[in-house]
Design a protein around this motif. Structure first.
Motif, PDB file in Angstrom:
ATOM      1  N   ASP B   1       0.551   4.838  21.861  1.00 36.10           N
ATOM      2  CA  ASP B   1      -0.263   4.623  20.781  1.00 36.10           C
ATOM      3  C   ASP B   1       0.131   3.875  19.712  1.00 36.10           C
ATOM      4  O   ASP B   1       1.452   3.894  19.430  1.00 36.10           O
ATOM      5  N   ILE B   2      -0.449   2.903  19.041  1.00 38.20           N
ATOM      6  CA  ILE B   2      -0.217   1.966  17.935  1.00 38.20           C
ATOM      7  C   ILE B   2      -0.868   2.876  16.693  1.00 38.20           C
ATOM      8  O   ILE B   2      -1.800   3.007  16.450  1.00 38.20           O
ATOM      9  N   GLN B   3       0.322   3.194  15.679  1.00 39.98           N
ATOM     10  CA  GLN B   3       0.028   3.941  14.522  1.00 39.98           C
ATOM     11  C   GLN B   3      -0.428   2.879  13.445  1.00 39.98           C
ATOM     12  O   GLN B   3       0.613   2.081  13.062  1.00 39.98           O
ATOM     13  N   MET B   4      -1.263   3.154  12.688  1.00 44.04           N
ATOM     14  CA  MET B   4      -1.674   2.317  11.518  1.00 44.04           C
ATOM     15  C   MET B   4      -1.474   2.921  10.239  1.00 44.04           C
ATOM     16  O   MET B   4      -2.113   3.991  10.077  1.00 44.04           O
ATOM     17  N   THR B   5      -0.646   2.830   9.298  1.00 38.70           N
ATOM     18  CA  THR B   5      -0.439   3.190   8.130  1.00 38.70           C
ATOM     19  C   THR B   5      -0.604   2.400   6.812  1.00 38.70           C
ATOM     20  O   THR B   5      -0.038   1.303   6.651  1.00 38.70           O
ATOM     21  N   GLN B   6      -1.632   3.012   6.127  1.00 37.93           N
ATOM     22  CA  GLN B   6      -2.304   2.101   4.780  1.00 37.93           C
ATOM     23  C   GLN B   6      -1.651   2.882   3.548  1.00 37.93           C
ATOM     24  O   GLN B   6      -1.312   3.969   3.592  1.00 37.93           O
ATOM     25  N   SER B   7      -1.225   2.027   2.613  1.00 42.61           N
ATOM     26  CA  SER B   7      -0.799   2.408   1.561  1.00 42.61           C
ATOM     27  C   SER B   7      -1.359   1.462   0.323  1.00 42.61           C
ATOM     28  O   SER B   7      -1.754   0.213   0.611  1.00 42.61           O
ATOM     29  N   PRO B   8      -1.660   2.095  -0.865  1.00 37.81           N
ATOM     30  CA  PRO B   8      -1.819   3.410  -1.192  1.00 37.81           C
ATOM     31  C   PRO B   8      -2.893   4.199  -0.474  1.00 37.81           C
ATOM     32  O   PRO B   8      -3.811   3.323   0.149  1.00 37.81           O
ATOM     33  N   SER B   9      -2.911   5.797  -0.464  1.00 38.82           N
ATOM     34  CA  SER B   9      -4.075   6.468  -0.006  1.00 38.82           C
ATOM     35  C   SER B   9      -5.298   6.183  -1.114  1.00 38.82           C
ATOM     36  O   SER B   9      -6.418   6.081  -0.476  1.00 38.82           O
ATOM     37  N   SER B  10      -5.063   6.042  -2.150  1.00 38.16           N
ATOM     38  CA  SER B  10      -6.160   5.898  -3.320  1.00 38.16           C
ATOM     39  C   SER B  10      -5.477   5.251  -4.495  1.00 38.16           C
ATOM     40  O   SER B  10      -4.223   4.980  -4.623  1.00 38.16           O
ATOM     41  N   VAL B  11      -6.441   4.554  -5.018  1.00 35.95           N
ATOM     42  CA  VAL B  11      -6.071   3.358  -6.284  1.00 35.95           C
ATOM     43  C   VAL B  11      -7.084   3.560  -7.170  1.00 35.95           C
ATOM     44  O   VAL B  11      -8.220   3.254  -6.999  1.00 35.95           O
ATOM     45  N   SER B  12      -6.510   3.228  -8.476  1.00 35.35           N
ATOM     46  CA  SER B  12      -7.416   3.504  -9.668  1.00 35.35           C
ATOM     47  C   SER B  12      -7.424   1.975 -10.095  1.00 35.35           C
ATOM     48  O   SER B  12      -6.415   1.569 -10.401  1.00 35.35           O
ATOM     49  N   ALA B  13      -8.424   1.250 -10.436  1.00 34.16           N
ATOM     50  CA  ALA B  13      -8.376   0.064 -10.890  1.00 34.16           C
ATOM     51  C   ALA B  13      -9.900  -0.142 -11.701  1.00 34.16           C
ATOM     52  O   ALA B  13     -10.856   0.672 -11.881  1.00 34.16           O
ATOM     53  N   SER B  14      -9.868  -1.322 -12.586  1.00 38.05           N
ATOM     54  CA  SER B  14     -10.921  -1.668 -13.202  1.00 38.05           C
ATOM     55  C   SER B  14     -11.488  -2.926 -12.857  1.00 38.05           C
ATOM     56  O   SER B  14     -10.888  -3.840 -12.255  1.00 38.05           O
ATOM     57  N   VAL B  15     -12.747  -3.274 -13.038  1.00 38.46           N
ATOM     58  CA  VAL B  15     -13.509  -4.331 -12.934  1.00 38.46           C
ATOM     59  C   VAL B  15     -12.698  -5.607 -13.491  1.00 38.46           C
ATOM     60  O   VAL B  15     -12.232  -5.687 -14.782  1.00 38.46           O
ATOM     61  N   GLY B  16     -12.456  -6.636 -12.475  1.00 36.80           N
ATOM     62  CA  GLY B  16     -11.525  -7.645 -12.929  1.00 36.80           C
ATOM     63  C   GLY B  16     -10.202  -7.672 -12.373  1.00 36.80           C
ATOM     64  O   GLY B  16      -9.508  -8.666 -12.504  1.00 36.80           O
ATOM     65  N   ASP B  17      -9.584  -6.345 -12.224  1.00 40.75           N
ATOM     66  CA  ASP B  17      -8.353  -6.320 -11.754  1.00 40.75           C
ATOM     67  C   ASP B  17      -8.187  -6.867 -10.224  1.00 40.75           C
ATOM     68  O   ASP B  17      -9.222  -7.220  -9.606  1.00 40.75           O
ATOM     69  N   ARG B  18      -7.055  -7.367 -10.081  1.00 41.80           N
ATOM     70  CA  ARG B  18      -6.566  -7.877  -8.778  1.00 41.80           C
ATOM     71  C   ARG B  18      -5.903  -6.602  -8.189  1.00 41.80           C
ATOM     72  O   ARG B  18      -5.036  -6.022  -8.437  1.00 41.80           O
ATOM     73  N   VAL B  19      -6.117  -6.263  -6.780  1.00 41.86           N
ATOM     74  CA  VAL B  19      -5.887  -5.272  -6.245  1.00 41.86           C
ATOM     75  C   VAL B  19      -5.454  -5.468  -4.725  1.00 41.86           C
ATOM     76  O   VAL B  19      -6.149  -6.421  -3.976  1.00 41.86           O
ATOM     77  N   THR B  20      -4.308  -4.852  -4.283  1.00 41.64           N
ATOM     78  CA  THR B  20      -3.548  -5.165  -3.041  1.00 41.64           C
ATOM     79  C   THR B  20      -3.466  -3.859  -2.137  1.00 41.64           C
ATOM     80  O   THR B  20      -2.918  -2.946  -2.729  1.00 41.64           O
ATOM     81  N   ILE B  21      -3.875  -3.882  -0.998  1.00 43.92           N
ATOM     82  CA  ILE B  21      -3.685  -2.679  -0.096  1.00 43.92           C
ATOM     83  C   ILE B  21      -2.875  -3.333   1.115  1.00 43.92           C
ATOM     84  O   ILE B  21      -3.343  -4.210   1.612  1.00 43.92           O
ATOM     85  N   THR B  22      -2.191  -2.454   1.653  1.00 45.06           N
ATOM     86  CA  THR B  22      -1.384  -2.712   2.558  1.00 45.06           C
ATOM     87  C   THR B  22      -1.543  -2.033   4.134  1.00 45.06           C
ATOM     88  O   THR B  22      -1.850  -0.774   3.702  1.00 45.06           O
ATOM     89  N   CYS B  23      -1.166  -2.660   5.001  1.00 46.56           N
ATOM     90  CA  CYS B  23      -1.287  -1.797   6.300  1.00 46.56           C
ATOM     91  C   CYS B  23      -0.273  -2.192   7.082  1.00 46.56           C
ATOM     92  O   CYS B  23       0.076  -3.463   7.192  1.00 46.56           O
ATOM     93  N   ARG B  24       0.442  -1.237   7.765  1.00 44.22           N
ATOM     94  CA  ARG B  24       1.648  -1.476   8.457  1.00 44.22           C
ATOM     95  C   ARG B  24       1.429  -0.573   9.955  1.00 44.22           C
ATOM     96  O   ARG B  24       0.889   0.273   9.920  1.00 44.22           O
ATOM     97  N   ALA B  25       1.719  -1.651  10.953  1.00 53.45           N
ATOM     98  CA  ALA B  25       1.587  -1.055  12.359  1.00 53.45           C
ATOM     99  C   ALA B  25       3.074  -0.567  12.982  1.00 53.45           C
ATOM    100  O   ALA B  25       3.873  -1.095  12.357  1.00 53.45           O
ATOM    101  N   SER B  26       2.859   0.472  13.771  1.00 57.01           N
ATOM    102  CA  SER B  26       3.965   0.790  14.273  1.00 57.01           C
ATOM    103  C   SER B  26       4.487   0.305  15.394  1.00 57.01           C
ATOM    104  O   SER B  26       6.014   0.429  15.612  1.00 57.01           O
ATOM    105  N   GLN B  27       3.959  -1.024  15.654  1.00 54.58           N
ATOM    106  CA  GLN B  27       4.503  -2.035  16.534  1.00 54.58           C
ATOM    107  C   GLN B  27       3.963  -3.434  16.494  1.00 54.58           C
ATOM    108  O   GLN B  27       3.026  -3.260  15.748  1.00 54.58           O
ATOM    109  N   ASP B  28       4.536  -4.453  16.858  1.00 54.23           N
ATOM    110  CA  ASP B  28       3.896  -5.866  16.627  1.00 54.23           C
ATOM    111  C   ASP B  28       2.627  -5.926  17.175  1.00 54.23           C
ATOM    112  O   ASP B  28       2.462  -5.921  18.350  1.00 54.23           O
ATOM    113  N   ILE B  29       1.600  -6.366  16.201  1.00 54.52           N
ATOM    114  CA  ILE B  29       0.486  -6.382  16.976  1.00 54.52           C
ATOM    115  C   ILE B  29      -0.118  -7.943  16.865  1.00 54.52           C
ATOM    116  O   ILE B  29      -1.340  -8.042  16.679  1.00 54.52           O
TER     117      ILE B  29
END
Lengths: 116, 105
Positions: B1-29
């Motif tokens: 199975d390929i495991q997918m891990t996101q970070s962060p699990s939660s994020v607080s932000a405001s209108v107008g902010d720039r937000v980045t969410i990351t995702c890592r796969a357990s093997q090359d996809i």
């Protein structure tokens, strides 16, 4: 209008069975990979199964042969037969169309509750 | 199975902010990666497919990047309607999802 509409959910006792249906409109069912995806209450998304455009079928590892996916192209419908249901199968079940590996069209979901 | 891990699990932000969410796969996809937005009581909505392709009708403030095992979803300027939960999903070998990232005020 491209649309998916699920039905068949409800309350079932542990060990029971249920058959979900997904009515397809606006596209040809047999042209696409069609999937079932579920989401337990308050939890994330879990892919359940797919049937490819050529009829190849795969299931998620956690199902252990209890679920069967099928489709009826003449009726434009996708199905999921669920047997030996457990409490942990409680979830909203979505049908979804896949295109280029992504799920581009989703139904509204149908809730399955497994409880005595 | 390929495991997918996101970070962060939660994020607080405001209108107008720039937000980045990351995702890592357990093997090359390769680039078999999609991003979804889900609001309470609703089905997920496809935002990005093939790692960086914007789905039709999705605002251009959403963008995706990455290949192999590491991917990002960026929202350039948060709007009120963007507060939701975001999921990544791999399609290299069957399908699997990340655990989700809740974006809240």
């Amino acid at each position: 209008q491209v649309q998916l509409v699920e039905s068949g959910g409800g309350l079932v006792k542990p060990g029971g069975s249920l058959r979900l249906s997904c009515a397809v409109s606006g596209f040809t069912l047999s042209d696409y990979y069609m999937n079932w995806i579920r989401q337990a209450p308050g939890k994330g998304l879990e892919w359940v199964s797919y049937v490819s455009s050529t009829g190849t079928i795969y299931y998620g590892d956690s199902l252990k042969g209890r679920f069967t996916i099928s489709r009826d192209n003449a009726k434009n419908s996708l199905y999921l037969q669920m047997n030996s249901l457990r409490a942990e199968d409680t979830a909203v079940y979505y049908c979804a169309r896949a295109l280029a590996g992504a799920f581009d069209v989703w139904g509204q979901g149908t809730l399955v509750t497994v409880s005595s | 199975d390929i495991q997918m891990t996101q970070s962060p699990s939660s994020v607080s932000a405001s209108v107008g902010d720039r937000v980045t969410i990351t995702c890592r796969a357990s093997q090359d996809i390769d680039n078999w990666l999609a991003w979804y937005q889900q609001k309470p009581g609703k089905a997920p909505k496809l935002l990005i497919y093939a790692a960086s392709n914007l789905q039709s009708g999705v605002p251009s403030r959403f963008s995706g990047s990455g290949s192999g095992t590491d991917f990002t979803l960026t929202i350039s300027s948060l709007q009120p309607e963007d507060f939701a939960t975001y999921y990544c999903q791999q399609a290299n070998r069957f399908h699997s999802f990340g655990q989700g990232t809740k974006l809240e005020i």
